[in-house]
Design a protein around this motif. Structure first.
Motif, PDB file in Angstrom:
ATOM      1  N   ASP A   1       0.827  -1.204   0.000  1.00 14.54           N
ATOM      2  CA  ASP A   1       0.000   0.000   0.000  1.00 14.54           C
ATOM      3  C   ASP A   1       0.864   1.259   0.000  1.00 14.54           C
ATOM      4  O   ASP A   1       0.575   2.236  -0.706  1.00 14.54           O
ATOM      5  CB  ASP A   1      -0.927   0.012   1.216  1.00 14.54           C
ATOM      6  N   THR A   2       1.923   1.252   0.793  1.00 14.86           N
ATOM      7  CA  THR A   2       2.827   2.403   0.853  1.00 14.86           C
ATOM      8  C   THR A   2       3.476   2.653  -0.502  1.00 14.86           C
ATOM      9  O   THR A   2       3.590   3.798  -0.958  1.00 14.86           O
ATOM     10  CB  THR A   2       3.905   2.181   1.922  1.00 14.86           C
ATOM     11  N   CYS A   3       3.893   1.580  -1.152  1.00 17.07           N
ATOM     12  CA  CYS A   3       4.507   1.726  -2.476  1.00 17.07           C
ATOM     13  C   CYS A   3       3.502   2.242  -3.495  1.00 17.07           C
ATOM     14  O   CYS A   3       3.819   3.105  -4.323  1.00 17.07           O
ATOM     15  CB  CYS A   3       5.100   0.390  -2.923  1.00 17.07           C
ATOM     16  N   ARG A   4       2.285   1.729  -3.461  1.00 14.96           N
ATOM     17  CA  ARG A   4       1.249   2.208  -4.380  1.00 14.96           C
ATOM     18  C   ARG A   4       1.026   3.714  -4.217  1.00 14.96           C
ATOM     19  O   ARG A   4       0.908   4.451  -5.186  1.00 14.96           O
ATOM     20  CB  ARG A   4      -0.073   1.483  -4.123  1.00 14.96           C
ATOM     21  N   GLU A   5       0.981   4.142  -2.965  1.00 17.49           N
ATOM     22  CA  GLU A   5       0.730   5.555  -2.674  1.00 17.49           C
ATOM     23  C   GLU A   5       1.850   6.451  -3.185  1.00 17.49           C
ATOM     24  O   GLU A   5       1.628   7.640  -3.443  1.00 17.49           O
ATOM     25  CB  GLU A   5       0.577   5.757  -1.162  1.00 17.49           C
ATOM     26  N   ASN A   6       3.038   5.881  -3.335  1.00 15.63           N
ATOM     27  CA  ASN A   6       4.204   6.689  -3.705  1.00 15.63           C
ATOM     28  C   ASN A   6       4.772   6.371  -5.082  1.00 15.63           C
ATOM     29  O   ASN A   6       5.851   6.856  -5.430  1.00 15.63           O
ATOM     30  CB  ASN A   6       5.296   6.499  -2.641  1.00 15.63           C
ATOM     31  N   GLY A   7       4.045   5.567  -5.876  1.00 13.85           N
ATOM     32  CA  GLY A   7       4.489   5.265  -7.228  1.00 13.85           C
ATOM     33  C   GLY A   7       5.746   4.431  -7.287  1.00 13.85           C
ATOM     34  O   GLY A   7       6.553   4.565  -8.205  1.00 13.85           O
ATOM     35  N   VAL A   8       5.932   3.557  -6.291  1.00 10.72           N
ATOM     36  CA  VAL A   8       7.129   2.729  -6.192  1.00 10.72           C
ATOM     37  C   VAL A   8       6.780   1.281  -6.552  1.00 10.72           C
ATOM     38  O   VAL A   8       5.779   0.741  -6.077  1.00 10.72           O
ATOM     39  CB  VAL A   8       7.714   2.791  -4.765  1.00 10.72           C
ATOM     40  N   ILE A   9       7.596   0.656  -7.385  1.00 10.00           N
ATOM     41  CA  ILE A   9       7.429  -0.759  -7.720  1.00 10.00           C
ATOM     42  C   ILE A   9       7.725  -1.603  -6.474  1.00 10.00           C
ATOM     43  O   ILE A   9       8.698  -1.349  -5.770  1.00 10.00           O
ATOM     44  CB  ILE A   9       8.403  -1.150  -8.853  1.00 10.00           C
ATOM     45  N   PHE A  10       6.885  -2.626  -6.234  1.00  8.62           N
ATOM     46  CA  PHE A  10       7.041  -3.435  -5.018  1.00  8.62           C
ATOM     47  C   PHE A  10       7.240  -4.907  -5.366  1.00  8.62           C
ATOM     48  O   PHE A  10       6.400  -5.532  -6.019  1.00  8.62           O
ATOM     49  CB  PHE A  10       5.812  -3.286  -4.123  1.00  8.62           C
ATOM     50  N   LEU A  11       8.383  -5.463  -4.912  1.00  5.89           N
ATOM     51  CA  LEU A  11       8.692  -6.874  -5.116  1.00  5.89           C
ATOM     52  C   LEU A  11       8.911  -7.557  -3.770  1.00  5.89           C
ATOM     53  O   LEU A  11       9.253  -6.903  -2.776  1.00  5.89           O
ATOM     54  CB  LEU A  11       9.950  -7.051  -5.972  1.00  5.89           C
ATOM     55  N   ILE A  12       8.720  -8.862  -3.770  1.00  9.57           N
ATOM     56  CA  ILE A  12       8.955  -9.667  -2.572  1.00  9.57           C
ATOM     57  C   ILE A  12      10.072 -10.658  -2.867  1.00  9.57           C
ATOM     58  O   ILE A  12      10.079 -11.300  -3.918  1.00  9.57           O
ATOM     59  CB  ILE A  12       7.673 -10.397  -2.134  1.00  9.57           C
ATOM     60  N   ASN A  13      10.987 -10.780  -1.938  1.00 10.93           N
ATOM     61  CA  ASN A  13      12.088 -11.718  -2.085  1.00 10.93           C
ATOM     62  C   ASN A  13      11.602 -13.135  -1.831  1.00 10.93           C
ATOM     63  O   ASN A  13      10.962 -13.402  -0.801  1.00 10.93           O
ATOM     64  CB  ASN A  13      13.197 -11.347  -1.092  1.00 10.93           C
ATOM     65  N   ASP A  14      11.894 -14.028  -2.770  1.00  9.85           N
ATOM     66  CA  ASP A  14      11.716 -15.468  -2.589  1.00  9.85           C
ATOM     67  C   ASP A  14      10.259 -15.932  -2.632  1.00  9.85           C
ATOM     68  O   ASP A  14       9.916 -16.830  -3.408  1.00  9.85           O
ATOM     69  CB  ASP A  14      12.390 -15.882  -1.265  1.00  9.85           C
ATOM     70  N   ASP A  15       9.386 -15.349  -1.835  1.00  6.32           N
ATOM     71  CA  ASP A  15       8.044 -15.883  -1.612  1.00  6.32           C
ATOM     72  C   ASP A  15       7.097 -15.462  -2.739  1.00  6.32           C
ATOM     73  O   ASP A  15       6.269 -14.560  -2.585  1.00  6.32           O
ATOM     74  CB  ASP A  15       7.525 -15.409  -0.256  1.00  6.32           C
ATOM     75  N   TRP A  16       7.190 -16.159  -3.882  1.00  7.61           N
ATOM     76  CA  TRP A  16       6.377 -15.785  -5.035  1.00  7.61           C
ATOM     77  C   TRP A  16       4.891 -16.067  -4.778  1.00  7.61           C
ATOM     78  O   TRP A  16       4.025 -15.389  -5.349  1.00  7.61           O
ATOM     79  CB  TRP A  16       6.862 -16.494  -6.295  1.00  7.61           C
ATOM     80  N   ARG A  17       4.601 -17.025  -3.929  1.00  7.33           N
ATOM     81  CA  ARG A  17       3.197 -17.308  -3.611  1.00  7.33           C
ATOM     82  C   ARG A  17       2.566 -16.132  -2.882  1.00  7.33           C
ATOM     83  O   ARG A  17       1.420 -15.748  -3.164  1.00  7.33           O
ATOM     84  CB  ARG A  17       3.094 -18.583  -2.767  1.00  7.33           C
ATOM     85  N   LEU A  18       3.298 -15.541  -1.958  1.00  2.00           N
ATOM     86  CA  LEU A  18       2.801 -14.356  -1.265  1.00  2.00           C
ATOM     87  C   LEU A  18       2.682 -13.186  -2.231  1.00  2.00           C
ATOM     88  O   LEU A  18       1.697 -12.431  -2.189  1.00  2.00           O
ATOM     89  CB  LEU A  18       3.731 -13.996  -0.109  1.00  2.00           C
ATOM     90  N   ALA A  19       3.675 -13.024  -3.103  1.00  2.00           N
ATOM     91  CA  ALA A  19       3.617 -11.945  -4.094  1.00  2.00           C
ATOM     92  C   ALA A  19       2.371 -12.065  -4.957  1.00  2.00           C
ATOM     93  O   ALA A  19       1.687 -11.067  -5.240  1.00  2.00           O
ATOM     94  CB  ALA A  19       4.875 -11.969  -4.961  1.00  2.00           C
ATOM     95  N   LEU A  20       2.047 -13.265  -5.365  1.00  2.00           N
ATOM     96  CA  LEU A  20       0.861 -13.506  -6.188  1.00  2.00           C
ATOM     97  C   LEU A  20      -0.411 -13.274  -5.385  1.00  2.00           C
ATOM     98  O   LEU A  20      -1.372 -12.658  -5.867  1.00  2.00           O
ATOM     99  CB  LEU A  20       0.909 -14.943  -6.723  1.00  2.00           C
TER     100      LEU A  20
END
Length: 228
Positions: A69-88
């Motif tokens: 949410d913080t990244c969305r509010e600030n126009g920042v791309i957001f990635l998660i390390n390793d946990d692709w299931r959580l990212a999805l």
């Protein structure tokens, strides 16, 4: 009235940006992380990776939702390390994969064609070349310098950035980015960009700084010569 920047996922094709890529330290305090991420975004950070290796998945999910949410509010791309299931699951922009994570080919088949996927290549240009056929958003090399975050990480020579950039240039106009990580500071960032990195990934030199916003701004000034 200030209008928040348009998030890149609103665009037709999501592309990993050149610039400053923040990687979170191993903090469990989601509110503290949010405050630091907002400060880094004000200083010019364009992408963020949540790196949280703790065993408590519920805690990681809560932090991930906060930072998304913080990244969305600030126009920042957001990635998660390793946990692709959580990212999805939470709708992150992407996932970063290292040597001990699931294979990029498997992850790509699970997450679909549009999620950003970055891969650690260490100092191995052949590894990077092998991943370029798998629709990766960036190839990452490092540790470029001694790192407090990963003190035992093998060193990568600067010329791997040059070689990696040459590989990626062949895939223009939507070529993958070249990311450098490991011990990068304001003092040495010029060497990284001169060698061919589009993006610098920083943990301690950004989030451990006394003034995160000022550190981000200073780092961004070092990246601009190759940002295009």
């Amino acid at each position: 009235m200030l209008v928040p920047p348009e998030h890149p996922t609103m665009q037709a094709k999501l592309k990993f940006p050149a610039g400053l890529y923040g990687v979170t330290p191993e903090w469990d305090d989601g509110i503290k992380l949010q405050q630091a991420v907002r400060a880094a975004a004000r200083g010019g950070m364009v992408a963020l990776q949540l790196r949280h290796k703790g065993p408590d998945r519920a805690q990681r999910r809560e932090i991930a939702l906060r930072l998304k949410d913080t990244c969305r509010e600030n126009g920042v791309i957001f990635l998660i390390n390793d946990d692709w299931r959580l990212a999805l699951e939470i709708g992150a922009d992407g996932v970063h994969l290292g040597r001990d994570d699931d294979a990029p080919s498997l992850v790509r088949s699970e997450v679909g064609p549009d999620m950003l996927m970055g891969v650690s290549c260490y100092s191995d240009v052949a590894r990077a070349e092998g991943f370029l056929s798998q629709n990766v958003a960036y190839i990452a090399f490092g540790a470029m310098f001694p790192s407090r975050t990963k003190p035992l990480a093998p060193a990568a020579p600067l010329n791997v950035l040059t070689s990696g950039r040459a590989l990626c240039e062949n895939l223009a106009p939507l070529r993958p980015g070249v990311v450098a990580i490991g011990g990068i500071t304001v003092e040495n960032a010029n060497q990284i960009t001169a060698a061919g990195a589009d993006t610098i990934a920083v943990v301690g030199g950004l989030f451990m700084a006394p003034d995160v916003e000022a550190a981000a701004r200073s780092l961004c000034e070092k990246i601009q010569p190759l940002s295009n």
